[in-house]
Design an enzyme around this catalytic site. Sequence first.
Site, mmCIF file in Angstrom:
data_model
loop_
_atom_site.group_PDB
_atom_site.id
_atom_site.type_symbol
_atom_site.label_atom_id
_atom_site.label_comp_id
_atom_site.label_asym_id
_atom_site.label_seq_id
_atom_site.Cartn_x
_atom_site.Cartn_y
_atom_site.Cartn_z
ATOM 1 N N GLY A 85 0.812 -1.216 0.000
ATOM 2 C CA GLY A 85 0.000 0.000 0.000
ATOM 3 C C GLY A 85 0.846 1.267 0.000
ATOM 4 O O GLY A 85 1.945 1.286 0.557
ATOM 5 N N ARG A 149 1.283 -5.575 -5.135
ATOM 6 C CA ARG A 149 1.301 -6.504 -4.005
ATOM 7 C C ARG A 149 1.761 -7.912 -4.387
ATOM 8 O O ARG A 149 1.507 -8.866 -3.647
ATOM 9 C CB ARG A 149 -0.090 -6.586 -3.371
ATOM 10 C CG ARG A 149 -0.502 -5.347 -2.591
ATOM 11 C CD ARG A 149 -1.608 -5.654 -1.607
ATOM 12 N NE ARG A 149 -2.091 -4.450 -0.947
ATOM 13 C CZ ARG A 149 -1.546 -3.922 0.153
ATOM 14 N NH1 ARG A 149 -0.507 -4.511 0.714
ATOM 15 N NH2 ARG A 149 -2.054 -2.834 0.686
ATOM 16 N N ASP A 179 5.107 -5.191 6.599
ATOM 17 C CA ASP A 179 5.548 -6.463 7.187
ATOM 18 C C ASP A 179 5.614 -7.593 6.147
ATOM 19 O O ASP A 179 6.598 -8.333 6.084
ATOM 20 C CB ASP A 179 4.685 -6.850 8.392
ATOM 21 C CG ASP A 179 3.192 -6.781 8.106
ATOM 22 O OD1 ASP A 179 2.796 -6.106 7.140
ATOM 23 O OD2 ASP A 179 2.418 -7.411 8.845
ATOM 24 N N ASP A 180 4.573 -7.691 5.318
ATOM 25 C CA ASP A 180 4.570 -8.782 4.331
ATOM 26 C C ASP A 180 5.642 -8.574 3.261
ATOM 27 O O ASP A 180 6.333 -9.519 2.870
ATOM 28 C CB ASP A 180 3.194 -8.878 3.655
ATOM 29 C CG ASP A 180 2.140 -9.432 4.600
ATOM 30 O OD1 ASP A 180 2.506 -10.229 5.488
ATOM 31 O OD2 ASP A 180 0.966 -9.071 4.467
ATOM 32 N N LYS A 206 7.886 0.695 5.635
ATOM 33 C CA LYS A 206 6.804 1.547 5.143
ATOM 34 C C LYS A 206 5.468 0.960 5.553
ATOM 35 O O LYS A 206 5.289 -0.245 5.460
ATOM 36 C CB LYS A 206 6.879 1.587 3.606
ATOM 37 C CG LYS A 206 5.701 2.188 2.930
ATOM 38 C CD LYS A 206 5.047 1.238 1.906
ATOM 39 C CE LYS A 206 4.415 0.035 2.516
ATOM 40 N NZ LYS A 206 3.526 -0.716 1.657
ATOM 41 N N THR A 207 4.569 1.701 6.043
ATOM 42 C CA THR A 207 3.146 1.388 6.126
ATOM 43 C C THR A 207 2.466 2.444 6.990
ATOM 44 O O THR A 207 2.944 2.754 8.088
ATOM 45 C CB THR A 207 2.813 -0.030 6.674
ATOM 46 O OG1 THR A 207 1.387 -0.129 6.786
ATOM 47 C CG2 THR A 207 3.424 -0.363 8.014
ATOM 48 N N ASP A 209 -0.064 1.953 8.489
ATOM 49 C CA ASP A 209 -0.707 1.239 9.601
ATOM 50 C C ASP A 209 0.072 1.347 10.908
ATOM 51 O O ASP A 209 -0.481 1.142 11.983
ATOM 52 C CB ASP A 209 -0.877 -0.247 9.264
ATOM 53 C CG ASP A 209 -1.861 -0.468 8.131
ATOM 54 O OD1 ASP A 209 -2.371 0.528 7.580
ATOM 55 O OD2 ASP A 209 -2.109 -1.636 7.785
ATOM 56 N N TYR A 247 -26.318 14.748 14.411
ATOM 57 C CA TYR A 247 -25.878 13.458 13.840
ATOM 58 C C TYR A 247 -24.902 12.719 14.750
ATOM 59 O O TYR A 247 -24.093 13.348 15.445
ATOM 60 C CB TYR A 247 -25.143 13.674 12.517
ATOM 61 C CG TYR A 247 -25.984 14.245 11.404
ATOM 62 C CD1 TYR A 247 -27.158 13.605 10.993
ATOM 63 C CD2 TYR A 247 -25.600 15.418 10.765
ATOM 64 C CE1 TYR A 247 -27.925 14.145 9.966
ATOM 65 C CE2 TYR A 247 -26.358 15.958 9.737
ATOM 66 C CZ TYR A 247 -27.519 15.313 9.345
ATOM 67 O OH TYR A 247 -28.276 15.838 8.342
ATOM 68 N N GLY A 255 -5.985 0.775 8.610
ATOM 69 C CA GLY A 255 -5.100 0.085 9.529
ATOM 70 C C GLY A 255 -5.590 -1.346 9.531
ATOM 71 O O GLY A 255 -6.487 -1.689 10.298
ATOM 72 N N ARG A 256 -5.021 -2.154 8.630
ATOM 73 C CA ARG A 256 -5.563 -3.472 8.353
ATOM 74 C C ARG A 256 -5.760 -4.315 9.613
ATOM 75 O O ARG A 256 -6.814 -4.885 9.831
ATOM 76 C CB ARG A 256 -4.639 -4.218 7.397
ATOM 77 C CG ARG A 256 -5.219 -5.486 6.823
ATOM 78 C CD ARG A 256 -4.150 -6.459 6.435
ATOM 79 N NE ARG A 256 -3.158 -5.894 5.568
ATOM 80 C CZ ARG A 256 -3.294 -5.711 4.272
ATOM 81 N NH1 ARG A 256 -4.412 -6.037 3.684
ATOM 82 N NH2 ARG A 256 -2.313 -5.197 3.570
ATOM 83 N N TYR A 429 -7.867 5.625 1.890
ATOM 84 C CA TYR A 429 -7.089 5.987 0.701
ATOM 85 C C TYR A 429 -6.789 7.495 0.682
ATOM 86 O O TYR A 429 -5.801 7.909 0.098
ATOM 87 C CB TYR A 429 -7.846 5.542 -0.559
ATOM 88 C CG TYR A 429 -8.010 4.027 -0.573
ATOM 89 C CD1 TYR A 429 -6.966 3.205 -0.976
ATOM 90 C CD2 TYR A 429 -9.161 3.423 -0.091
ATOM 91 C CE1 TYR A 429 -7.085 1.822 -0.923
ATOM 92 C CE2 TYR A 429 -9.289 2.043 -0.036
ATOM 93 C CZ TYR A 429 -8.244 1.244 -0.449
ATOM 94 O OH TYR A 429 -8.341 -0.114 -0.380
#
Length: 559
Positions: A85, A149, A179-180, A206-207, A209, A247, A255-256, A429
């Site tokens: 990402g 990916r 991480d992946d 990088k991320t 998250d 409202y 943040g997966r 995004y």
Amino acid sequence: MPKCACSELQQERGKFQPVLPSILKKGPAFVKPKLGKATKSVADQATVKKIFPNTYGLPAVSFVKGNNAAVCKKAVRVGVVLSGGQAPGGHNVIGGLLDGLKKANAKNKLFGFLGGPSGIVDNKFVEITPALMKDYRNTGGFDLIQSGRTKIETPEQLAAAKNNLLKNKMDALVVVGGDDSNTNACVIAEYLKQQGVDISVIGVPKTIDGDLKNEHIETSFGFDTATKIYAELVGNIERDMNSARKYWHFVRLMGRSASHITLEVAFKTHPNAVLIGEEVLAKKMTLGQVVNQLVDLIVKRAKAGKNYGIVLVPEGLIEFIPEMKELISALNDALADHEAALAKLSSLAEKKEFILEKLPKKLADLMKSLPAGIASQLMLDRDPHGNVQVSLIETEKLLVEMIKTRLAELKKAGKYTGKFSAITHFFGYEGRCGVPSTFDANYTYALGYNAAVLALNKCTGYLSSVKNLTKKSQDWVCGGVPLTMMMNIERRKGKEKPVIKKALVELKGKPFMHLAKVRAAWATEDLFVFPGPIQFFGPAVVTDITTVTLQLEAGKKIK
Ligand code: FBP
């Protein structure tokens, strides 16, 4: 390569020269690696060692002053790839890498593999020259070379990657990823070593998250900018809500897996409620209990005449609710085990029917009890690393539907007289390609430059590490951390795999403990904070500020 159209801000921001840590300032000829003790993986040591016999147990590296001119003598060729990402600052990693290489030897060359790791396998790349780099300095996005990916894992993919790296006479490969992707970087480093190929592989953390961190990686890049962007949006909503007072807003934040983004945005904006997935898991809360907790707050605020409020929801929440976690894990296995049969079915409805029969009754019943849309979203394809695509699962809508049902029951029983009008949002995004904050612009430049120094020193299987981040960038400490040190074994796509362990929100950690102290007041007293947009010019107090998470972790007191 298309030239990008430049906004006024981009033109001005392009002139910003990131501040390098003092240790790197004189260039790669003046820093030497100092080796620490041998390391071991965070868990499953024997298994990880068996899978990575050549890259396991490497010492951590720190850079110290010294004469290291020898590393600059031979001209080198380095490849870089952006993986996974997008995160603000990717272009500055490339800029730092390029400048570090050129400072060492003007004949050094940098090549960017296009479209993510598939670019290595398909041998698609472009030379990154200073002229090409110029328009991308301090900009967001990954559009200079794009991202992807693809996971390089089959023997054919690994062999193609090796052959292409050799054919292009590469001396090193820098993988910018989460991480992946960095797990994959380690797989490639190990494979090249096993094959007797002398090409270094270096990762860069990088991320957005924020879940790639440990004692050597205080934060991943992009987290700072993305959370500032989301906080601006959440703050704007709070002000709108506080003006209209009619409202309830439910905001799901990217943040997966880990809830770091949600926690940081909460620190910056003080919402009425914030769900932390890791707490939900630790308390073994059911979906019903999560809903009831929010219903209690809505009823309480309604009694005080406040039929409005804001709730932050981490996108990974669904995977932390134990019953849902069990369902998702069973679905992951069933989808992997029956891949071929499922491919023959054309509609999602047919696939769902097929899979329901493969699940234990308890889980099939749970799946059937979910709104049809959510059940279908749980069935969507996993990414190449086996992750559920939680960004596509509308948890905030699920919560609102369940809250509405519960409030209607309470109303019928005469226990609730308020009004509940809810608006849902998803911010993800929007934050991944923003113009990097000053922190991220400096951090990413330093990470890239540092990766060049690691590559020139022939380190392989390391992640670029720049720490001491709550201090001024001049005082940051540079080095490398072995990728195997962060690994453990996890179940992915129905199989046990070595992967970098995600750093989740620690319930005993300083950031969560701080939240636990302040959230009761946020729930009822309306202590909203409106952070406004990221500032690039002006007093350091607004331009150079780091995340609350980093500050709390460094032991600073926050009001
Ligand atoms: P990385 O871990 O690769 O940095 O990506 C994280 C992330 O931004 C998550 O927050 C989000 O769930 C996911 O990517 C979305 O993936 P995609 O870009 O494939 O839609």
